[in-house]
Design an enzyme around this catalytic site. Structure first.
Site, PDB file in Angstrom:
ATOM      1  CB  SER A  88      20.938  77.647  37.864  1.00  0.00           C
ATOM      2  OG  SER A  88      21.646  78.459  38.780  1.00  0.00           O
TER       3      SER A  88
ATOM      4  CE  LYS B 277      30.881  79.607  36.517  1.00  0.00           C
ATOM      5  NZ  LYS B 277      29.828  80.367  37.141  1.00  0.00           N
TER       6      LYS B 277
ATOM      7  CG  HIS C  77      31.446  84.122  32.737  1.00  0.00           C
ATOM      8  ND1 HIS C  77      31.204  84.506  34.028  1.00  0.00           N
ATOM      9  CD2 HIS C  77      30.740  82.983  32.531  1.00  0.00           C
ATOM     10  CE1 HIS C  77      30.379  83.619  34.587  1.00  0.00           C
ATOM     11  NE2 HIS C  77      30.083  82.688  33.692  1.00  0.00           N
TER      12      HIS C  77
ATOM     13  N   GLY D 235      24.921  80.337  39.204  1.00  0.00           N
ATOM     14  CA  GLY D 235      25.364  79.774  40.478  1.00  0.00           C
ATOM     15  C   GLY D 235      24.388  79.974  41.622  1.00  0.00           C
TER      16      GLY D 235
ATOM     17  CG  ASN E  24      32.656  78.638  32.895  1.00  0.00           C
ATOM     18  OD1 ASN E  24      33.856  78.507  33.148  1.00  0.00           O
ATOM     19  ND2 ASN E  24      31.991  79.760  33.133  1.00  0.00           N
TER      20      ASN E  24
ATOM     21  CD  GLU F 131      26.710  82.165  31.290  1.00  0.00           C
ATOM     22  OE1 GLU F 131      26.637  80.962  31.519  1.00  0.00           O
ATOM     23  OE2 GLU F 131      27.644  82.878  31.709  1.00  0.00           O
TER      24      GLU F 131
ATOM     25  CD  GLU G 157      31.423  83.524  37.662  1.00  0.00           C
ATOM     26  OE1 GLU G 157      32.390  82.863  37.254  1.00  0.00           O
ATOM     27  OE2 GLU G 157      30.335  83.013  38.008  1.00  0.00           O
TER      28      GLU G 157
END
Ligand code: PGA
Length: 247
Positions: A210, A11, A93, A171, A9, A165, A95
């Site tokens: 991560s 991003k 996701h 991250g 991904n 996730e 985010e």
């Protein structure tokens, strides 16, 4: 046997120059039996199509519109992703759920649009740190996944990927332990099993948050962890290939 799936991904990262070297490094360095995918920003799909056609690496996007077409300025339809050879699309996701306030229902509509356009949705679920500490992990991921499962027909169900996730692991350098992740993956597989036992055996549930070359092997050795959704480490050719190799 479920074939392991390793998804990068990117991003909102990349440039034509940086992507060219990352993609050619992946094409020339790929080994092992895992299926490899890169999910890239929309403008780079054409570049991926040229660089990856004829390779074993698939590509996809990181979001899609919940509408099929029409007056939705700035949105991208599932059929357009299909036009550029996308096989996968990441949906829901954290985010997007956080920064774009996407609801479970919107995620479900996006999954439907993607499925109907012949794409394979990678549906992300996961709890925040507050939710985990409040003992709400199970309730949160079940709510997220059930909202999607509710709108899918039997055929569509067989053509999705789930991604667990934990938001607190994305991250941050903090990874769920293999046991923590396995517990949620088994729970997700159980929920699919309530709909269709055969599909539950086949469906791939990948872990994200991560994941790195150093922890990939032990995570993917768990019985219900069928691969990884990789953010930061997917931008480095050697790290991404090492994770694929560990799968
Ligand atoms: P990370 O991101 O690997 O950088 O934690 C994973 C993701 O957000 O998909």
């Amino acid at each position: 046997m479920r074939r392991k799936l390793v998804v990068g991904n990117w991003k909102m990262n990349g440039s034509l120059t940086a992507n060219a070297s990352l993609l050619s490094g992946l094409v020339s360095g790929i080994t092992g039996s895992a299926e490899l995918v890169v999910c890239v920003p929309f403008p780079y799909l054409a570049q991926c199509q040229v660089a990856l056609s004829g390779s074993t690496i698939a590509w996809g996007a990181q979001d899609v519109s919940e509408h099929f077409s029409g007056a939705y300025t700035g949105e991208v339809a599932a059929s357009m992703l299909h036009d550029f050879g996308c096989r996968y699309v990441i949906l829901g996701h954290s985010e997007r759920r956080t920064f774009h306030v996407e609801t479970d229902e919107q995620v479900a509509r996006k999954v439907q649009c993607a499925s109907q356009a012949g794409l394979l949705p990678i549906v992300c679920v996961g709890e925040t740190l507050l939710e985990r500490e409040a003992g709400a992990t199970e309730a949160v991921v079940v709510r997220q996944v059930e909202t999607v499962l509710n709108v899918l027909g039997q055929d569509e169900l067989a053509n999705i990927v789930l991604a667990y996730e934990p938001v607190w692991a994305i991250g941050t350098g903090r990874t769920a332990t293999p046991a923590m992740a396995q517990e949620v993956h088994a729970l997700l597989r159980d929920r699919v099993s309530l709909r269709d036992k055969g599909v539950a055996e086949q469906i791939r549930i990948v872990y994200g948050g991560s994941m790195k070359p150093e922890n990939a092997k032990e995570l993917m050795a768990m019985p219900d962890i069928d691969g990884g959704l990789i953010g930061g480490a997917s931008l480095k050719t050697t790290d991404f290939l090492a994770i694929a190799q560990a799968a």
